[in-house]
Design a protein around this motif. Sequence first.
Motif: not given
Length: 331
Positions: A125-127, A254-257, A249-250, A278-279
Amino acid sequence: MPFVLVTHPRERLATYFGEQALTNLQGVAQVKLNHDAHDWSTRELIEAAQGCDVLIAYRQTALDAEFFSAVPGLLAAVRCAVDIRTIDVAAASHEGILVTQASPGFGSAVAEWVIGVMIDLSRSISPAAAAYWQGQSVEPRMGRELRGACLGIIGYGEIGRHVARLAQAFGMRVCVYDPYVKPSDAAVESIGWHELLTCADHVVCLAPATPETDKLINAQALSCMKPSAFFINASRGQLVDEQALLRALDRGLLAGAALDVGCAPDQMPTPDLARHPLVIATPHVGGLTPQAIEHQALETVEQTRAILQGRLPNGAVNPAQATRWMSRMST
């Protein structure tokens, strides 16, 4: 009337203490306020606290041994928050000063934040919103449902129980790791550390900040999580090795945080992590609702009232060492 000092900086008073609490406090004592926009230094606190009976401490106010040794009339330091790590309780006890803390009235508020960012992460949603705000075209992304996903909760205290109930309403499998608490809800699975990290689609950190939990989420823990998993921290930044999280994350581990806390000043997310694509980062607002703030502020006023009336308040941390308060109340 006795004097009470409230240390909240001018621009934080309305948000983190509130008009009703201030009005109630003014019915108990004469109130001195911090009219500066910054958190006072120790020297500023010492000067302001002279002649005061009680100090109500903003969550970021640090009270050390130098302070406590320089305020001979102070009876109590009342923290308007749960976290008292920036108060030197041993030094206060040495001077016979009572220390109190507020109870956590923000469980439902933080739990709702957790569920909100889990949905946000799962549906991008945020992106999408950020791209639209910048006038860009947006390609639809496949989302993920919470229903049927596994939620792993680290630390099953009040907030953890709130999160578990909300997650169950979404049809999630709820797993918990907490070596000190056994869930009473049979639908909540108590499992081991490694098992939780490897099976959870959403790992939510809600453990308290203690020496034992410092950097609990480190490179090894992150390597155990699924590449498709999301990590959410609503506890304290000290529980996370932030450089290890950034590397994970880099590298696509992980898919995100989602982070409401971090090791930046005022417990804010660290900028390097907060700006990562991704955060989802928020400025420590998980518990920032009128209901949650009012709970702690009004409780702080009632603690102050009890102290000034010679009654031991709820939330007293060192009552056996509060000899100055006890001596004053006995005269």
